[in-house]
Motif scaffolding. Structure first.
Motif, PDB file in Angstrom:
ATOM      1  N   ILE A 148       8.740   6.179   1.583  1.00 11.07           N
ATOM      2  CA  ILE A 148       7.600   6.812   0.927  1.00 11.07           C
ATOM      3  C   ILE A 148       6.673   7.495   1.926  1.00 11.07           C
ATOM      4  CG2 ILE A 148       5.507   6.360  -0.451  1.00 11.07           C
ATOM      5  CD1 ILE A 148       7.040   4.002  -1.711  1.00 11.07           C
ATOM      6  N   ALA A 149       6.349   6.800   3.011  1.00 10.52           N
ATOM      7  CA  ALA A 149       5.318   7.265   3.946  1.00 10.52           C
ATOM      8  C   ALA A 149       5.909   8.073   5.100  1.00 10.52           C
ATOM      9  CB  ALA A 149       4.558   6.072   4.508  1.00 10.52           C
ATOM     10  N   ARG A 150       5.156   9.063   5.520  1.00  9.21           N
ATOM     11  CA  ARG A 150       5.519   9.784   6.744  1.00  9.21           C
ATOM     12  C   ARG A 150       5.439   8.829   7.925  1.00  9.21           C
ATOM     13  NH1 ARG A 150       5.956  15.265   6.581  1.00  9.21           N
ATOM     14  NH2 ARG A 150       5.240  16.330   4.677  1.00  9.21           N
ATOM     15  N   PRO A 151       6.312   8.993   8.921  1.00  8.55           N
ATOM     16  CA  PRO A 151       6.361   8.039  10.035  1.00  8.55           C
ATOM     17  C   PRO A 151       5.013   7.789  10.707  1.00  8.55           C
ATOM     18  CG  PRO A 151       8.256   9.486  10.112  1.00  8.55           C
ATOM     19  CD  PRO A 151       7.374  10.010   9.019  1.00  8.55           C
ATOM     20  N   GLY A 152       4.243   8.849  10.919  1.00 11.78           N
ATOM     21  CA  GLY A 152       2.948   8.675  11.570  1.00 11.78           C
ATOM     22  C   GLY A 152       1.975   7.848  10.761  1.00 11.78           C
ATOM     23  N   VAL A 153       2.092   7.921   9.450  1.00 12.07           N
ATOM     24  CA  VAL A 153       1.250   7.119   8.562  1.00 12.07           C
ATOM     25  C   VAL A 153       1.800   5.704   8.452  1.00 12.07           C
ATOM     26  CG1 VAL A 153       0.391   6.881   6.198  1.00 12.07           C
ATOM     27  CG2 VAL A 153       0.522   9.151   7.259  1.00 12.07           C
ATOM     28  N   LEU A 154       3.099   5.598   8.320  1.00 15.58           N
ATOM     29  CA  LEU A 154       3.756   4.300   8.163  1.00 15.58           C
ATOM     30  C   LEU A 154       3.369   3.343   9.281  1.00 15.58           C
ATOM     31  CD1 LEU A 154       5.857   2.512   6.691  1.00 15.58           C
ATOM     32  CD2 LEU A 154       7.596   3.558   8.154  1.00 15.58           C
ATOM     33  N   ALA A 155       3.318   3.856  10.497  1.00 18.02           N
ATOM     34  CA  ALA A 155       3.025   3.011  11.656  1.00 18.02           C
ATOM     35  C   ALA A 155       1.613   2.427  11.614  1.00 18.02           C
ATOM     36  CB  ALA A 155       3.208   3.817  12.941  1.00 18.02           C
ATOM     37  N   LYS A 156       0.751   3.020  10.811  1.00 17.37           N
ATOM     38  CA  LYS A 156      -0.655   2.590  10.771  1.00 17.37           C
ATOM     39  C   LYS A 156      -1.009   1.793   9.520  1.00 17.37           C
ATOM     40  CE  LYS A 156      -2.019   6.580  13.540  1.00 17.37           C
ATOM     41  NZ  LYS A 156      -2.780   7.853  13.582  1.00 17.37           N
ATOM     42  N   LEU A 157      -0.052   1.562   8.641  1.00 19.74           N
ATOM     43  CA  LEU A 157      -0.330   0.821   7.416  1.00 19.74           C
ATOM     44  C   LEU A 157      -0.241  -0.687   7.653  1.00 19.74           C
ATOM     45  CD1 LEU A 157       1.690   2.926   4.810  1.00 19.74           C
ATOM     46  CD2 LEU A 157      -0.759   3.058   5.315  1.00 19.74           C
ATOM     47  N   ASP A 158      -1.142  -1.408   7.039  1.00 19.42           N
ATOM     48  CA  ASP A 158      -1.145  -2.868   7.127  1.00 19.42           C
ATOM     49  C   ASP A 158      -0.612  -3.442   5.822  1.00 19.42           C
ATOM     50  OD1 ASP A 158      -1.579  -5.533   7.526  1.00 19.42           O
ATOM     51  OD2 ASP A 158      -3.756  -5.388   7.740  1.00 19.42           O
ATOM     52  N   THR A 159       0.518  -4.104   5.881  1.00 21.94           N
ATOM     53  CA  THR A 159       1.118  -4.716   4.691  1.00 21.94           C
ATOM     54  C   THR A 159       1.134  -6.237   4.781  1.00 21.94           C
ATOM     55  OG1 THR A 159       3.340  -4.604   5.653  1.00 21.94           O
ATOM     56  CG2 THR A 159       2.615  -2.701   4.355  1.00 21.94           C
ATOM     57  N   SER A 160       0.360  -6.809   5.665  1.00 19.07           N
ATOM     58  CA  SER A 160       0.416  -8.252   5.884  1.00 19.07           C
ATOM     59  C   SER A 160      -0.024  -9.015   4.635  1.00 19.07           C
ATOM     60  CB  SER A 160      -0.464  -8.650   7.069  1.00 19.07           C
ATOM     61  OG  SER A 160      -1.815  -8.356   6.791  1.00 19.07           O
ATOM     62  N   PRO A 161       0.589 -10.160   4.360  1.00 20.33           N
ATOM     63  CA  PRO A 161       0.246 -10.930   3.161  1.00 20.33           C
ATOM     64  C   PRO A 161      -1.166 -11.504   3.186  1.00 20.33           C
ATOM     65  CG  PRO A 161       1.809 -12.133   4.528  1.00 20.33           C
ATOM     66  CD  PRO A 161       1.706 -10.755   5.110  1.00 20.33           C
ATOM     67  N   THR A 162      -1.809 -11.533   4.340  1.00 23.66           N
ATOM     68  CA  THR A 162      -3.170 -12.069   4.441  1.00 23.66           C
ATOM     69  C   THR A 162      -4.235 -10.979   4.313  1.00 23.66           C
ATOM     70  OG1 THR A 162      -3.097 -11.869   6.859  1.00 23.66           O
ATOM     71  CG2 THR A 162      -2.423 -13.980   5.903  1.00 23.66           C
ATOM     72  N   ARG A 163      -3.822  -9.737   4.201  1.00 24.65           N
ATOM     73  CA  ARG A 163      -4.801  -8.646   4.173  1.00 24.65           C
ATOM     74  C   ARG A 163      -5.739  -8.758   2.968  1.00 24.65           C
ATOM     75  NH1 ARG A 163      -6.260  -3.710   6.109  1.00 24.65           N
ATOM     76  NH2 ARG A 163      -6.961  -2.176   4.568  1.00 24.65           N
ATOM     77  N   ALA A 164      -5.216  -9.110   1.805  1.00 21.33           N
ATOM     78  CA  ALA A 164      -6.047  -9.181   0.603  1.00 21.33           C
ATOM     79  C   ALA A 164      -7.163 -10.206   0.760  1.00 21.33           C
ATOM     80  CB  ALA A 164      -5.189  -9.499  -0.608  1.00 21.33           C
ATOM     81  N   ALA A 165      -6.850 -11.357   1.333  1.00 23.05           N
ATOM     82  CA  ALA A 165      -7.877 -12.382   1.544  1.00 23.05           C
ATOM     83  C   ALA A 165      -8.986 -11.843   2.439  1.00 23.05           C
ATOM     84  CB  ALA A 165      -7.251 -13.633   2.158  1.00 23.05           C
ATOM     85  N   HIS A 166      -8.608 -11.052   3.442  1.00 18.68           N
ATOM     86  CA  HIS A 166      -9.603 -10.433   4.321  1.00 18.68           C
ATOM     87  C   HIS A 166     -10.467  -9.450   3.538  1.00 18.68           C
ATOM     88  CE1 HIS A 166     -11.382  -8.318   7.737  1.00 18.68           C
ATOM     89  NE2 HIS A 166     -11.022  -7.194   7.142  1.00 18.68           N
ATOM     90  N   LEU A 167      -9.854  -8.636   2.701  1.00 21.96           N
ATOM     91  CA  LEU A 167     -10.608  -7.644   1.946  1.00 21.96           C
ATOM     92  C   LEU A 167     -11.575  -8.297   0.960  1.00 21.96           C
ATOM     93  CD1 LEU A 167      -7.744  -5.104   1.143  1.00 21.96           C
ATOM     94  CD2 LEU A 167      -9.684  -4.714   2.685  1.00 21.96           C
ATOM     95  N   LEU A 168     -11.211  -9.462   0.448  1.00 20.04           N
ATOM     96  CA  LEU A 168     -12.047 -10.146  -0.540  1.00 20.04           C
ATOM     97  C   LEU A 168     -13.082 -11.058   0.091  1.00 20.04           C
ATOM     98  CD1 LEU A 168      -9.265 -11.040  -3.112  1.00 20.04           C
ATOM     99  CD2 LEU A 168     -11.187  -9.496  -3.522  1.00 20.04           C
ATOM    100  N   ALA A 169     -12.996 -11.286   1.403  1.00 17.18           N
ATOM    101  CA  ALA A 169     -13.955 -12.152   2.072  1.00 17.18           C
ATOM    102  C   ALA A 169     -15.348 -11.532   2.014  1.00 17.18           C
ATOM    103  CB  ALA A 169     -13.529 -12.386   3.524  1.00 17.18           C
ATOM    104  N   PRO A 170     -16.391 -12.362   1.800  1.00 15.41           N
ATOM    105  CA  PRO A 170     -17.748 -11.835   1.663  1.00 15.41           C
ATOM    106  C   PRO A 170     -18.203 -10.986   2.848  1.00 15.41           C
ATOM    107  CG  PRO A 170     -17.693 -14.143   1.052  1.00 15.41           C
ATOM    108  CD  PRO A 170     -16.335 -13.815   1.641  1.00 15.41           C
ATOM    109  N   GLU A 171     -17.727 -11.346   4.048  1.00 14.49           N
ATOM    110  CA  GLU A 171     -18.156 -10.616   5.232  1.00 14.49           C
ATOM    111  C   GLU A 171     -17.292  -9.404   5.530  1.00 14.49           C
ATOM    112  OE1 GLU A 171     -15.232 -13.774   6.542  1.00 14.49           O
ATOM    113  OE2 GLU A 171     -16.900 -13.573   5.134  1.00 14.49           O
TER     114      GLU A 171
END
Length: 216
Positions: free
Chosen positions: A184-207
């Motif tokens: 789906i993603a162009r290589p230059g974009v793909l290398a910068k995407l974060d797909t880690s399973p813990t990312r959502a918890a970080h995004l939802l953290a109050p801080e």
């Protein structure tokens, strides 16, 4: 507590309790009597907010499309990824979201109320279209087709994962993203995407702030 605030709180308790019952028991086995027992409300108190089981089911489905935790990112494709991860993180913790899928796969309920899958497809298509306009997608990628296939795959992953004794939806969705994004993603974009399973918890953290790039 002011009367209006108390009424809003009571309505929410009813809705969340009904969602738990739809999720645990299914639509047919959920009853108004059972809901009254769980909420300890009078029948009149419940009917003041919801007049029928059908109205409750529709209200649960109305809560299905939610963007909580989604924040602007450098790449629109990261926002698309984030939405998939946020839902994977939230669904096991939020009966309203889980019940919306249970109602959607229930043949009887689906026939009566429809599903919110078309809405999710539209949300994904909008994000992918914006990503294409920014040059983030490979040239062959069609946003509508990709959004449809991804909603179908995400739902299937959720249904299978909940049957596995060691299943973790965030981990499974993260793995699926890693498999699909190279197509789906162009290589230059793909290398910068974060797909880690813990990312959502970080995004939802109050801080948590709004990461300027794909990675926190």
């Amino acid at each position: 507590m002011p009367r209006q605030e108390r009424a809003i709180q009571t309505r929410r308790i009813i809705l969340e309790t009904a969602a738990e019952m739809f999720d645990q028991l299914g639509y047919d086995a959920t009853t108004i009597g059972g809901l009254i027992d769980r909420t300890r409300l009078t029948r009149g108190g419940l009917y003041f907010h919801f007049t029928s089981k059908e109205e409750l089911a529709r209200a649960v489905l109305d809560e299905a499309v939610t963007m909580e935790g989604l924040a602007p990112q450098t790449f629109k494709l990261q926002e698309w990824v984030d939405l998939a991860l946020l839902l994977a993180h939230r669904l096991p913790r939020e009966p309203l979201l889980s019940a919306s899928i249970r109602l959607s796969v229930d043949v009887k309920a689906r026939g009566m109320f429809g599903t919110r899958w078309p809405d999710w497809i539209a949300v994904g298509q909008d994000l992918l279209t914006a990503a294409r306009e920014r040059g983030e997608l490979l040239v062959h990628v069609d946003p509508q087709e990709t959004a449809r296939m991804f909603v179908a795959a995400w739902t299937g992953i959720q249904l299978v994962t909940e049957t596995l004794p060691d299943g973790d939806l965030s981990t499974e969705v993260s793995g699926f993203l890693r498999l699909t994004l190279p197509n789906i993603a162009r290589p230059g974009v793909l290398a910068k995407l974060d797909t880690s399973p813990t990312r959502a918890a970080h995004l939802l953290a109050p801080e948590a702030g709004s990461p300027a790039t794909g990675r926190p």
